[in-house]
Write an enzyme that holds these catalytic residues in place. Structure first.
Site, PDB file in Angstrom:
ATOM      1  N   LYS A 288       0.838  -1.213   0.000  1.00 50.98           N
ATOM      2  CA  LYS A 288       0.000   0.000   0.000  1.00 50.98           C
ATOM      3  C   LYS A 288       0.868   1.258   0.000  1.00 50.98           C
ATOM      4  O   LYS A 288       0.657   2.162  -0.798  1.00 50.98           O
ATOM      5  CB  LYS A 288      -0.922   0.041   1.235  1.00 50.98           C
ATOM      6  CG  LYS A 288      -1.864  -1.135   1.367  1.00 50.98           C
ATOM      7  CD  LYS A 288      -2.771  -0.986   2.573  1.00 50.98           C
ATOM      8  CE  LYS A 288      -2.064  -0.959   3.900  1.00 50.98           C
ATOM      9  NZ  LYS A 288      -1.399  -2.230   4.263  1.00 50.98           N
TER      10      LYS A 288
ATOM     11  N   ARG B  96      -9.384   1.437   8.949  1.00 49.16           N
ATOM     12  CA  ARG B  96      -9.103   0.031   9.261  1.00 49.16           C
ATOM     13  C   ARG B  96     -10.216  -0.627  10.039  1.00 49.16           C
ATOM     14  O   ARG B  96     -10.137  -1.821  10.342  1.00 49.16           O
ATOM     15  CB  ARG B  96      -7.854  -0.072  10.127  1.00 49.16           C
ATOM     16  CG  ARG B  96      -6.618   0.020   9.336  1.00 49.16           C
ATOM     17  CD  ARG B  96      -5.440  -0.204  10.237  1.00 49.16           C
ATOM     18  NE  ARG B  96      -4.354   0.489   9.651  1.00 49.16           N
ATOM     19  CZ  ARG B  96      -3.159  -0.017   9.436  1.00 49.16           C
ATOM     20  NH1 ARG B  96      -2.891  -1.222   9.825  1.00 49.16           N
ATOM     21  NH2 ARG B  96      -2.240   0.683   8.864  1.00 49.16           N
TER      22      ARG B  96
ATOM     23  N   ARG C 237      11.948  -6.726   5.190  1.00 45.82           N
ATOM     24  CA  ARG C 237      12.030  -5.321   5.605  1.00 45.82           C
ATOM     25  C   ARG C 237      12.616  -5.210   7.016  1.00 45.82           C
ATOM     26  O   ARG C 237      13.363  -4.279   7.307  1.00 45.82           O
ATOM     27  CB  ARG C 237      10.641  -4.670   5.552  1.00 45.82           C
ATOM     28  CG  ARG C 237      10.693  -3.185   5.890  1.00 45.82           C
ATOM     29  CD  ARG C 237       9.372  -2.494   5.624  1.00 45.82           C
ATOM     30  NE  ARG C 237       8.340  -2.930   6.560  1.00 45.82           N
ATOM     31  CZ  ARG C 237       7.083  -2.544   6.500  1.00 45.82           C
ATOM     32  NH1 ARG C 237       6.690  -1.723   5.534  1.00 45.82           N
ATOM     33  NH2 ARG C 237       6.205  -2.981   7.378  1.00 45.82           N
TER      34      ARG C 237
ATOM     35  N   ARG D 125      12.103  -2.182  11.477  1.00 46.39           N
ATOM     36  CA  ARG D 125      10.835  -1.690  12.049  1.00 46.39           C
ATOM     37  C   ARG D 125      10.417  -2.624  13.176  1.00 46.39           C
ATOM     38  O   ARG D 125      10.335  -3.832  12.962  1.00 46.39           O
ATOM     39  CB  ARG D 125       9.767  -1.618  10.949  1.00 46.39           C
ATOM     40  CG  ARG D 125       8.993  -0.308  10.977  1.00 46.39           C
ATOM     41  CD  ARG D 125       8.064  -0.200   9.808  1.00 46.39           C
ATOM     42  NE  ARG D 125       6.718  -0.657  10.143  1.00 46.39           N
ATOM     43  CZ  ARG D 125       5.671  -0.492   9.365  1.00 46.39           C
ATOM     44  NH1 ARG D 125       5.803   0.124   8.201  1.00 46.39           N
ATOM     45  NH2 ARG D 125       4.481  -0.934   9.720  1.00 46.39           N
TER      46      ARG D 125
ATOM     47  N   ARG E  64      -0.760  -8.520  13.456  1.00 46.17           N
ATOM     48  CA  ARG E  64      -1.265  -7.479  12.540  1.00 46.17           C
ATOM     49  C   ARG E  64      -2.112  -8.103  11.433  1.00 46.17           C
ATOM     50  O   ARG E  64      -3.179  -7.581  11.083  1.00 46.17           O
ATOM     51  CB  ARG E  64      -0.084  -6.707  11.940  1.00 46.17           C
ATOM     52  CG  ARG E  64       0.600  -5.790  12.952  1.00 46.17           C
ATOM     53  CD  ARG E  64       2.035  -5.446  12.564  1.00 46.17           C
ATOM     54  NE  ARG E  64       2.149  -4.755  11.308  1.00 46.17           N
ATOM     55  CZ  ARG E  64       3.248  -4.766  10.543  1.00 46.17           C
ATOM     56  NH1 ARG E  64       4.314  -5.449  10.919  1.00 46.17           N
ATOM     57  NH2 ARG E  64       3.272  -4.098   9.411  1.00 46.17           N
TER      58      ARG E  64
HETATM   59  P1  AP5 Z   1       4.727  -1.485   1.962  1.00 44.90           P
HETATM   60  O1  AP5 Z   1       4.520  -0.716   0.718  1.00 44.90           O
HETATM   61  O2  AP5 Z   1       5.278  -0.796   3.164  1.00 44.90           O
HETATM   62  O3  AP5 Z   1       3.398  -2.274   2.356  1.00 44.90           O
HETATM   63  P2  AP5 Z   1       2.170  -1.812   3.218  1.00 44.90           P
HETATM   64  O4  AP5 Z   1       0.990  -2.524   2.656  1.00 44.90           O
HETATM   65  O5  AP5 Z   1       2.110  -0.324   3.294  1.00 44.90           O
HETATM   66  O6  AP5 Z   1       2.567  -2.487   4.611  1.00 44.90           O
HETATM   67  P3  AP5 Z   1       2.912  -1.870   6.010  1.00 44.90           P
HETATM   68  O7  AP5 Z   1       3.524  -2.976   6.806  1.00 44.90           O
HETATM   69  O8  AP5 Z   1       3.725  -0.624   5.919  1.00 44.90           O
HETATM   70  O9  AP5 Z   1       1.479  -1.551   6.503  1.00 44.90           O
HETATM   71  P4  AP5 Z   1       0.880  -1.670   7.895  1.00 44.90           P
HETATM   72  O10 AP5 Z   1      -0.553  -1.564   7.621  1.00 44.90           O
HETATM   73  O11 AP5 Z   1       1.282  -2.827   8.709  1.00 44.90           O
HETATM   74  O12 AP5 Z   1       1.572  -0.488   8.665  1.00 44.90           O
HETATM   75  P5  AP5 Z   1       1.146   0.979   8.895  1.00 44.90           P
HETATM   76  O13 AP5 Z   1       2.390   1.751   8.828  1.00 44.90           O
HETATM   77  O14 AP5 Z   1      -0.006   1.402   8.074  1.00 44.90           O
HETATM   78  O15 AP5 Z   1       5.654  -2.731   1.564  1.00 44.90           O
HETATM   79  C1  AP5 Z   1       6.088  -3.656   2.521  1.00 44.90           C
HETATM   80  C2  AP5 Z   1       7.463  -4.198   2.083  1.00 44.90           C
HETATM   81  O16 AP5 Z   1       7.311  -4.917   0.855  1.00 44.90           O
HETATM   82  C3  AP5 Z   1       8.489  -3.095   1.801  1.00 44.90           C
HETATM   83  O17 AP5 Z   1       9.752  -3.514   2.227  1.00 44.90           O
HETATM   84  C4  AP5 Z   1       8.429  -2.925   0.275  1.00 44.90           C
HETATM   85  O18 AP5 Z   1       9.650  -2.463  -0.254  1.00 44.90           O
HETATM   86  C5  AP5 Z   1       8.092  -4.327  -0.185  1.00 44.90           C
HETATM   87  N1  AP5 Z   1       7.274  -4.325  -1.404  1.00 44.90           N
HETATM   88  C6  AP5 Z   1       6.257  -3.482  -1.704  1.00 44.90           C
HETATM   89  N2  AP5 Z   1       5.714  -3.789  -2.902  1.00 44.90           N
HETATM   90  C7  AP5 Z   1       6.407  -4.879  -3.345  1.00 44.90           C
HETATM   91  C8  AP5 Z   1       6.317  -5.674  -4.544  1.00 44.90           C
HETATM   92  N3  AP5 Z   1       5.393  -5.431  -5.498  1.00 44.90           N
HETATM   93  N4  AP5 Z   1       7.177  -6.711  -4.679  1.00 44.90           N
HETATM   94  C9  AP5 Z   1       8.104  -6.975  -3.709  1.00 44.90           C
HETATM   95  N5  AP5 Z   1       8.263  -6.250  -2.582  1.00 44.90           N
HETATM   96  C10 AP5 Z   1       7.404  -5.219  -2.409  1.00 44.90           C
HETATM   97  O19 AP5 Z   1       0.606   0.912  10.405  1.00 44.90           O
HETATM   98  C11 AP5 Z   1       1.457   0.649  11.496  1.00 44.90           C
HETATM   99  C12 AP5 Z   1       0.659   0.603  12.774  1.00 44.90           C
HETATM  100  O20 AP5 Z   1       0.047   1.897  13.029  1.00 44.90           O
HETATM  101  C13 AP5 Z   1      -0.519  -0.378  12.825  1.00 44.90           C
HETATM  102  O21 AP5 Z   1      -0.106  -1.672  13.165  1.00 44.90           O
HETATM  103  C14 AP5 Z   1      -1.384   0.263  13.924  1.00 44.90           C
HETATM  104  O22 AP5 Z   1      -0.855   0.014  15.200  1.00 44.90           O
HETATM  105  C15 AP5 Z   1      -1.227   1.752  13.650  1.00 44.90           C
HETATM  106  N6  AP5 Z   1      -2.265   2.280  12.739  1.00 44.90           N
HETATM  107  C16 AP5 Z   1      -2.038   2.833  11.505  1.00 44.90           C
HETATM  108  N7  AP5 Z   1      -3.199   3.220  10.960  1.00 44.90           N
HETATM  109  C17 AP5 Z   1      -4.175   2.896  11.852  1.00 44.90           C
HETATM  110  C18 AP5 Z   1      -5.574   3.034  11.833  1.00 44.90           C
HETATM  111  N8  AP5 Z   1      -6.234   3.557  10.781  1.00 44.90           N
HETATM  112  N9  AP5 Z   1      -6.271   2.590  12.903  1.00 44.90           N
HETATM  113  C19 AP5 Z   1      -5.641   2.065  13.977  1.00 44.90           C
HETATM  114  N10 AP5 Z   1      -4.303   1.905  14.057  1.00 44.90           N
HETATM  115  C20 AP5 Z   1      -3.573   2.322  13.000  1.00 44.90           C
END
Ligand code: AP5
Length: 191
Positions: A13, A88, A127, A133, A144
């Protein structure tokens, strides 16, 4: 032009939201990044959410809704935004729908990134080695992803019912995924 990306952790994402934002000149609003910046800065918000992030739990809805309400008001969001990480929960989705209705800015596209958990887990473990992280530890990743299936998948169904949901095959190289995203945005009239 308002765009939403839904999908499990590690589905790409953030990667695709950055590409969309840079190609189309929209703001990239990533709730996880905002929260991690607050933790690094040691703000009141950061201190409050740090243990929640480290445990892979969800930050309370009221806090997230307030955060998004303020963020959407910032000038860089005026031309459009890509939301990554919000909503979410169904409560967050309903709050977002109400906020967007209030300002007459409907979502033009809602993407659902389709990918198997084991591919996501592998990406997040890679990652963890590269970026360290804290929530990319195996047991936190499992938590998660479980929360995604239990709490966030109903949000996908909420948007499916609107007829604006577009499935994207996310288990492919970044450029190919972006090609599919761009084709869908073309169809939605985003230029
Ligand atoms: P990436 O692009 O970072 O993937 P992502 O889907 O954004 O995954 P995240 O782990 O960053 O999302 P998340 O939802 O767990 O964390 P968030 O920061 O939102 O890619 C992941 C990896 O894959 C990277 O290394 C990338 O290079 C690689 N990659 C990407 N595309 C690829 C491809 N096509 N091929 C190969 N490799 C690829 O949230 C963190 C925390 O914040 C949550 O756990 C929660 O505690 C809190 N939080 C955030 N938002 C909310 C909310 N709305 N409500 C409540 N809590 C929240």
């Amino acid at each position: 032009m308002e765009i939403l990306i839904l999908g499990p952790q590690g589905s790409g994402k953030g990667t695709q939201a950055k590409l969309i934002a840079s190609e189309y000149g929209f703001a990239h609003i990533a709730t996880g990044e905002i929260l991690r910046e607050a933790v690094t800065a040691g703000t009141e918000l950061g201190l409050r959410v740090q243990p929640i992030l480290e445990a892979g739990e969800l930050v309370p809805d009221e806090l997230m809704i307030e955060l998004i309400r303020n963020r959407l008001d910032e000038p860089d969001a005026a031309e459009g935004f890509v939301l990554d990480g919000f909503p979410r929960t169904l409560v967050q989705a309903e709050a977002l729908d109400a906020m967007l209705a209030e300002i007459a800015r409907p979502l033009v596209a809602v993407f659902e990134f389709l990918i198997a958990d084991d591919v996501c887990i592998q990406r997040l473990l890679t990652r963890a080695e590269l970026e360290g992280r804290t929530d990319d530890a195996p047991e936190v990743i499992a938590k998660r992803l479980a929360l995604y299936h239990e709490i966030t998948e109903p949000v996908v169904e909420h948007y499916r019912a609107t007829g604006r949901l577009v499935g994207i095959h996310a288990d492919r190289p970044v450029e190919e995924v972006f090609g599919e995203v761009q084709a869908a945005l073309d169809r939605a009239g985003v230029a």
